[in-house]
Design a protein around this motif. Structure first.
Motif, PDB file in Angstrom:
ATOM      1  N   GLN A  70      48.342 -18.471  24.041  1.00  0.00           N
ATOM      2  CA  GLN A  70      48.242 -18.860  22.646  1.00  0.00           C
ATOM      3  C   GLN A  70      49.011 -20.235  22.535  1.00  0.00           C
ATOM      4  OE1 GLN A  70      51.751 -16.908  21.151  1.00  0.00           O
ATOM      5  NE2 GLN A  70      51.513 -17.203  19.016  1.00  0.00           N
ATOM      6  N   GLN A  71      49.704 -20.790  23.395  1.00  0.00           N
ATOM      7  CA  GLN A  71      50.297 -22.254  23.790  1.00  0.00           C
ATOM      8  C   GLN A  71      48.618 -23.137  23.630  1.00  0.00           C
ATOM      9  OE1 GLN A  71      52.821 -23.568  23.140  1.00  0.00           O
ATOM     10  NE2 GLN A  71      52.150 -25.429  22.836  1.00  0.00           N
ATOM     11  N   THR A  72      47.569 -22.645  24.404  1.00  0.00           N
ATOM     12  CA  THR A  72      46.383 -23.361  24.469  1.00  0.00           C
ATOM     13  C   THR A  72      46.024 -23.760  23.321  1.00  0.00           C
ATOM     14  OG1 THR A  72      45.398 -22.280  25.649  1.00  0.00           O
ATOM     15  CG2 THR A  72      46.456 -23.621  26.745  1.00  0.00           C
ATOM     16  N   ALA A  73      46.128 -22.802  22.558  1.00  0.00           N
ATOM     17  CA  ALA A  73      45.054 -22.303  21.725  1.00  0.00           C
ATOM     18  C   ALA A  73      45.418 -22.811  20.129  1.00  0.00           C
ATOM     19  CB  ALA A  73      45.543 -20.754  20.630  1.00  0.00           C
ATOM     20  N   GLN A  74      47.180 -23.101  20.401  1.00  0.00           N
ATOM     21  CA  GLN A  74      47.386 -24.161  19.414  1.00  0.00           C
ATOM     22  C   GLN A  74      47.521 -26.137  19.434  1.00  0.00           C
ATOM     23  OE1 GLN A  74      51.782 -23.001  19.461  1.00  0.00           O
ATOM     24  NE2 GLN A  74      51.422 -21.019  17.909  1.00  0.00           N
ATOM     25  N   ASP A  75      47.430 -25.745  20.770  1.00  0.00           N
ATOM     26  CA  ASP A  75      47.619 -27.413  20.957  1.00  0.00           C
ATOM     27  C   ASP A  75      45.677 -28.266  20.523  1.00  0.00           C
ATOM     28  OD1 ASP A  75      49.300 -27.247  22.402  1.00  0.00           O
ATOM     29  OD2 ASP A  75      49.061 -27.622  24.115  1.00  0.00           O
ATOM     30  N   THR A  76      44.692 -26.604  21.078  1.00  0.00           N
ATOM     31  CA  THR A  76      43.910 -27.598  20.603  1.00  0.00           C
ATOM     32  C   THR A  76      42.980 -27.018  19.201  1.00  0.00           C
ATOM     33  OG1 THR A  76      42.526 -25.635  22.229  1.00  0.00           O
ATOM     34  CG2 THR A  76      40.791 -26.345  21.045  1.00  0.00           C
ATOM     35  N   ILE A  77      43.562 -26.380  18.468  1.00  0.00           N
ATOM     36  CA  ILE A  77      43.530 -26.545  16.462  1.00  0.00           C
ATOM     37  C   ILE A  77      44.191 -27.683  16.649  1.00  0.00           C
ATOM     38  CG2 ILE A  77      44.422 -25.496  14.877  1.00  0.00           C
ATOM     39  CD1 ILE A  77      44.831 -22.746  16.379  1.00  0.00           C
ATOM     40  N   ARG A  78      45.504 -28.622  16.804  1.00  0.00           N
ATOM     41  CA  ARG A  78      46.505 -29.424  16.517  1.00  0.00           C
ATOM     42  C   ARG A  78      45.170 -30.612  17.099  1.00  0.00           C
ATOM     43  NH1 ARG A  78      51.244 -27.803  19.238  1.00  0.00           N
ATOM     44  NH2 ARG A  78      52.686 -26.040  17.625  1.00  0.00           N
ATOM     45  N   GLN A  79      44.763 -29.808  18.177  1.00  0.00           N
ATOM     46  CA  GLN A  79      43.724 -31.789  18.272  1.00  0.00           C
ATOM     47  C   GLN A  79      42.839 -31.491  17.426  1.00  0.00           C
ATOM     48  OE1 GLN A  79      42.308 -30.537  22.386  1.00  0.00           O
ATOM     49  NE2 GLN A  79      44.558 -31.503  23.783  1.00  0.00           N
ATOM     50  N   GLN A  80      42.038 -31.008  16.993  1.00  0.00           N
ATOM     51  CA  GLN A  80      40.249 -30.948  15.734  1.00  0.00           C
ATOM     52  C   GLN A  80      40.910 -31.465  15.196  1.00  0.00           C
ATOM     53  OE1 GLN A  80      39.698 -26.347  15.917  1.00  0.00           O
ATOM     54  NE2 GLN A  80      38.507 -26.724  17.967  1.00  0.00           N
ATOM     55  N   GLU A  81      42.487 -30.774  14.081  1.00  0.00           N
ATOM     56  CA  GLU A  81      42.853 -31.135  12.942  1.00  0.00           C
ATOM     57  C   GLU A  81      43.251 -32.853  13.339  1.00  0.00           C
ATOM     58  OE1 GLU A  81      46.609 -29.189  12.364  1.00  0.00           O
ATOM     59  OE2 GLU A  81      45.039 -27.064  11.624  1.00  0.00           O
ATOM     60  N   MET A  82      43.798 -33.840  13.899  1.00  0.00           N
ATOM     61  CA  MET A  82      44.078 -34.340  14.503  1.00  0.00           C
ATOM     62  C   MET A  82      42.796 -35.683  14.406  1.00  0.00           C
ATOM     63  SD  MET A  82      47.326 -35.334  15.166  1.00  0.00           S
ATOM     64  CE  MET A  82      47.053 -36.917  16.646  1.00  0.00           C
ATOM     65  N   THR A  83      41.951 -35.220  14.956  1.00  0.00           N
ATOM     66  CA  THR A  83      40.237 -35.600  15.163  1.00  0.00           C
ATOM     67  C   THR A  83      39.575 -35.558  13.388  1.00  0.00           C
ATOM     68  OG1 THR A  83      39.265 -33.209  15.941  1.00  0.00           O
ATOM     69  CG2 THR A  83      39.795 -35.160  17.038  1.00  0.00           C
ATOM     70  N   GLU A  84      40.102 -34.423  12.820  1.00  0.00           N
ATOM     71  CA  GLU A  84      39.472 -34.542  11.629  1.00  0.00           C
ATOM     72  C   GLU A  84      40.070 -35.721  10.766  1.00  0.00           C
ATOM     73  OE1 GLU A  84      39.703 -30.049  10.316  1.00  0.00           O
ATOM     74  OE2 GLU A  84      38.466 -29.811  11.707  1.00  0.00           O
ATOM     75  N   LYS A  85      41.158 -35.818  10.516  1.00  0.00           N
ATOM     76  CA  LYS A  85      42.080 -36.250   9.856  1.00  0.00           C
ATOM     77  C   LYS A  85      41.758 -38.435  10.308  1.00  0.00           C
ATOM     78  CE  LYS A  85      46.098 -34.167   9.168  1.00  0.00           C
ATOM     79  NZ  LYS A  85      47.524 -33.937   9.475  1.00  0.00           N
ATOM     80  N   GLU A  86      41.328 -38.465  11.011  1.00  0.00           N
ATOM     81  CA  GLU A  86      40.793 -39.675  11.975  1.00  0.00           C
ATOM     82  C   GLU A  86      39.584 -39.889  11.809  1.00  0.00           C
ATOM     83  OE1 GLU A  86      41.154 -39.491  16.047  1.00  0.00           O
ATOM     84  OE2 GLU A  86      43.283 -39.529  15.922  1.00  0.00           O
ATOM     85  N   GLN A  87      38.798 -38.730  11.471  1.00  0.00           N
ATOM     86  CA  GLN A  87      37.560 -39.078  10.524  1.00  0.00           C
ATOM     87  C   GLN A  87      37.712 -39.740   9.093  1.00  0.00           C
ATOM     88  OE1 GLN A  87      35.154 -35.868  12.397  1.00  0.00           O
ATOM     89  NE2 GLN A  87      34.710 -36.274  13.885  1.00  0.00           N
ATOM     90  N   GLN A  88      38.581 -38.333   9.170  1.00  0.00           N
ATOM     91  CA  GLN A  88      38.435 -38.697   6.989  1.00  0.00           C
ATOM     92  C   GLN A  88      38.969 -40.324   6.956  1.00  0.00           C
ATOM     93  OE1 GLN A  88      40.919 -35.516   5.715  1.00  0.00           O
ATOM     94  NE2 GLN A  88      38.948 -34.630   6.157  1.00  0.00           N
ATOM     95  N   LYS A  89      39.710 -40.361   8.213  1.00  0.00           N
ATOM     96  CA  LYS A  89      40.714 -42.231   7.159  1.00  0.00           C
ATOM     97  C   LYS A  89      39.316 -43.006   7.929  1.00  0.00           C
ATOM     98  CE  LYS A  89      45.293 -41.184   8.541  1.00  0.00           C
ATOM     99  NZ  LYS A  89      46.415 -41.192   9.841  1.00  0.00           N
ATOM    100  N   ILE A  90      38.581 -42.886   8.886  1.00  0.00           N
ATOM    101  CA  ILE A  90      37.467 -43.698   9.370  1.00  0.00           C
ATOM    102  C   ILE A  90      36.292 -43.811   7.733  1.00  0.00           C
ATOM    103  CG2 ILE A  90      35.239 -44.261   9.973  1.00  0.00           C
ATOM    104  CD1 ILE A  90      36.790 -42.956  12.975  1.00  0.00           C
ATOM    105  N   THR A  91      36.550 -42.089   7.329  1.00  0.00           N
ATOM    106  CA  THR A  91      34.891 -42.441   6.628  1.00  0.00           C
ATOM    107  C   THR A  91      35.635 -42.886   5.141  1.00  0.00           C
ATOM    108  OG1 THR A  91      35.465 -40.393   5.194  1.00  0.00           O
ATOM    109  CG2 THR A  91      33.354 -40.527   7.390  1.00  0.00           C
ATOM    110  N   HIS A  92      36.335 -43.012   4.862  1.00  0.00           N
ATOM    111  CA  HIS A  92      37.513 -43.644   3.181  1.00  0.00           C
ATOM    112  C   HIS A  92      38.194 -44.854   3.879  1.00  0.00           C
ATOM    113  CE1 HIS A  92      38.068 -39.325   2.270  1.00  0.00           C
ATOM    114  NE2 HIS A  92      36.942 -39.193   1.645  1.00  0.00           N
TER     115      HIS A  92
END
Length: 70
Positions: free
Chosen positions: A48-70
């Motif tokens: 469960q912890q590894t799944a939560q960490d993976t989701i957090r990492q995916q959310e962080m990369t999506e936020k970074e990509q949105q900042k770069i594109t805007h």
């Protein structure tokens, strides 16, 4: 009720085929609780912890990509 006479009397054929219908029915039993082994709970927590960490990492990369594109 057991002494009540039936309107129909049972007749068995002397020639031909005899068919019997057997309808299976579901039998409900008391549920059996199986104990978890002491090692199973930590494994489930780790998964469960590894799944939560993976989701957090995916959310962080999506936020970074949105900042770069805007």
């Amino acid at each position: 009720m057991a002494e009540m006479k039936s309107m129909f009397r049972e007749v068995l054929p002397k020639q031909g085929q005899l068919y019997v219908e057997d309808i299976p029915t579901m039998v409900l039993c008391k549920p059996i609780l199986l104990p978890l082994r002491f090692m199973t709970v930590p494994k489930l927590e780790k998964i469960q912890q590894t799944a939560q960490d993976t989701i957090r990492q995916q959310e962080m990369t999506e936020k970074e990509q949105q900042k770069i594109t805007h």
